[in-house]
Design an enzyme around this catalytic site. Sequence first.
Site, short mmCIF file in Angstrom:
data_model
loop_
_atom_site.label_atom_id
_atom_site.label_comp_id
_atom_site.label_asym_id
_atom_site.label_seq_id
_atom_site.Cartn_x
_atom_site.Cartn_y
_atom_site.Cartn_z
CE LYS A 298 -2.36 2.40 3.20
NZ LYS A 298 -2.22 3.73 2.56
N GLY B 122 6.13 4.46 9.04
CA GLY B 122 5.23 5.60 9.24
C GLY B 122 5.37 6.11 10.66
CB SER B 123 3.23 8.39 12.56
OG SER B 123 1.99 7.72 12.45
N GLY C 218 1.95 3.04 13.85
CA GLY C 218 2.72 1.83 14.10
C GLY C 218 2.13 1.01 15.25
CD GLU D 259 12.53 0.38 8.34
OE1 GLU D 259 13.73 0.21 8.51
OE2 GLU D 259 12.01 0.53 7.23
CB CYS E 111 12.24 8.74 9.52
SG CYS E 111 13.22 7.78 8.38
CD GLU F 231 8.86 12.11 13.27
OE1 GLU F 231 7.74 11.58 13.41
OE2 GLU F 231 9.77 11.59 12.59
P1 NAD Z 1 1.34 7.66 8.87
O1 NAD Z 1 1.61 6.78 10.02
O2 NAD Z 1 0.29 8.68 8.97
O3 NAD Z 1 0.95 6.78 7.58
C1 NAD Z 1 1.81 5.77 7.09
C2 NAD Z 1 0.98 4.78 6.28
O4 NAD Z 1 0.09 4.09 7.14
C3 NAD Z 1 0.12 5.42 5.19
O5 NAD Z 1 0.16 4.59 4.04
C4 NAD Z 1 -1.29 5.41 5.81
O6 NAD Z 1 -2.32 5.36 4.87
C5 NAD Z 1 -1.23 4.11 6.60
N1 NAD Z 1 -2.18 4.00 7.72
C6 NAD Z 1 -2.79 5.00 8.42
N2 NAD Z 1 -3.55 4.48 9.41
C7 NAD Z 1 -3.40 3.13 9.34
C8 NAD Z 1 -3.90 2.04 10.13
N3 NAD Z 1 -4.72 2.21 11.17
N4 NAD Z 1 -3.52 0.78 9.79
C9 NAD Z 1 -2.65 0.57 8.77
N5 NAD Z 1 -2.16 1.55 8.00
C10 NAD Z 1 -2.51 2.83 8.28
O7 NAD Z 1 2.75 8.31 8.48
P2 NAD Z 1 3.06 9.39 7.34
O8 NAD Z 1 2.51 10.71 7.75
O9 NAD Z 1 2.68 8.84 6.00
O10 NAD Z 1 4.66 9.45 7.38
C11 NAD Z 1 5.37 10.22 8.29
C12 NAD Z 1 5.93 9.36 9.42
O11 NAD Z 1 6.67 8.29 8.89
C13 NAD Z 1 6.89 10.14 10.30
O12 NAD Z 1 6.62 9.84 11.66
C14 NAD Z 1 8.25 9.57 9.90
O13 NAD Z 1 9.23 9.70 10.89
C15 NAD Z 1 7.92 8.17 9.58
N6 NAD Z 1 8.93 7.58 8.69
C16 NAD Z 1 9.80 6.66 9.21
C17 NAD Z 1 10.79 6.11 8.41
C18 NAD Z 1 11.75 5.07 8.96
O14 NAD Z 1 12.32 4.32 8.17
N7 NAD Z 1 11.95 4.99 10.27
C19 NAD Z 1 10.89 6.48 7.08
C20 NAD Z 1 10.00 7.44 6.58
C21 NAD Z 1 9.01 7.97 7.40
#
Ligand code: NAD
Length: 462
Positions: free
Chosen positions: A156, A207-208, A212, A229, A263, A362
């Site tokens: 996704k 993601g966040s 997570g 991650e 990130c 963050e």
């Molecule tokens: P987010 O957590 O809002 O979304 C990430 C993904 O999860 C999206 O595809 C979203 O549609 C999906 N999602 C949302 N709710 C969900 C649920 N309940 N179940 C499953 N999937 C769901 O994050 P974002 O705003 O897209 O990205 C920013 C965050 O990502 C920041 O916190 C950043 O630090 C982190 N990030 C981490 C890394 C790493 O490798 N550590 C790399 C890039 C970004």
Amino acid sequence: MTIEIRNPAKPSDIVATYSETDPAALPGLIAAARSAQQAWARVPQPERGAIIGRWLDALAARTDEIARAITLEMGKTLAEAKGETGKSLSEARYAVARAANPMGEVLPSQRPGTLAYTIRRPRGVIAGICPWNFPIGTPLRKAVPALVYGNAMILKASELAPGAVAIMADAARGILPDGIFQTVLGGGGLGAALTDTPGLDGISFTGSVATGRKVAEAAARNLAEISLELGGKNPAILNDATDLDAALNQIYASAFAVSGQRCTAVSRVLVAQDIAQRAIDGLITRAEAARVGDGLEDGITMGPLVSADHLQTVSGFVERARAAGAVIRAGGDMPTHNTGGYFHAPTIVTDFTPDMEIAREEVFGPVLAVIPYQSTEHALEIANAVSFGLTSCLYSEREPVIDTFLSESQSGMLHVNGGTFPEDHVPFVGVKASALGVGGSNGASTQHFFTSEHMVYRKARV
Ligand code: NAD
């Protein structure tokens, strides 16, 4: 339903439309993935690697198209988008090469005539869920190791920037066997439905932290293997540098590349008291020299933030810091040449305390908080006083300071006299709230996440 993507530099422009995946389709997609995966797992690994190599070649040939889609959909500059594409393909080729390394180990047996050894098998069907900030980087970092180790992946993309993943799917046609790489598109609802659908063997999420945690709960219900991650609040400790300008250049780039939406972005500079004023002045000069604007235009050094919501989030952090008594030394608002895009000037914040929100949470935007410290111990105390533990960097030429940093900085990646940019062929790892069961990029944990371990006891006869 249709998802419309607007250009964050010119929000009146709709740059792409995509069809949303119906959650009711997910069980069928997982079943198709499972049946395709069983045949794919029987393809010898080097042959799988060669097939994936052809896919990567097809993507490399479309680098300009991928980069343009990234800039139009999430705003980073075209140079950054091309850099991301090249780096991601390099990481992917290392992942293919690494999968040819030995797997498993031979152990002495307690039983006469018995050969005892471990083997690793593909885990099965893996769901990959991606954020928007690296629209080709994160998807490739999940899909390539998944496939080369013999798994099928349902990926996704982020609903904010799915163009690069659409190109990945298009380029896969005629190269990858049907069913082993399927893409779905939608928001959090679809992500939740995917992680809750029975039949997944693993979930790889980036993601966040808040999302997570939800994904981890779903994985627990499904008893699926998990790799998370997550975010960071990454410190640069600036203790001493023969070439302070070079150190400041690296810290500035680590903080403001991709408008701070990495990130691994540095978001705090902890600076030794004796050089604090020079460091703050140097960072302000660099921030004021930035050219913020449409990432497709020549000469622009920083693009817009990804969305209006995210701009509001970032501005909120700056406003609350100001209200709590911090001083905004550069930026703090939209650049004057704002054209309706989601622009935010590079911002330097000083005169705050380590317990304030700006020092702990963050921001994920172009905001750098700078705080002086008295001693190495004091610096590490501030550096470690956050829930995150992704990456950190130290600038010092003094061995005892370096040794203390390397043993005590609570982060997965540790850079000495270099910024927080990861290399292509090495593990990408975090601790504390930044990661769980990592399997990203190129490390032993990648192999472990994408394969299951089996213990063999083998005797010629009873
Ligand atoms: P987010 O957590 O809002 O979304 C990430 C993904 O999860 C999206 O595809 C979203 O549609 C999906 N999602 C949302 N709710 C969900 C649920 N309940 N179940 C499953 N999937 C769901 O994050 P974002 O705003 O897209 O990205 C920013 C965050 O990502 C920041 O916190 C950043 O630090 C982190 N990030 C981490 C890394 C790493 O490798 N550590 C790399 C890039 C970004």
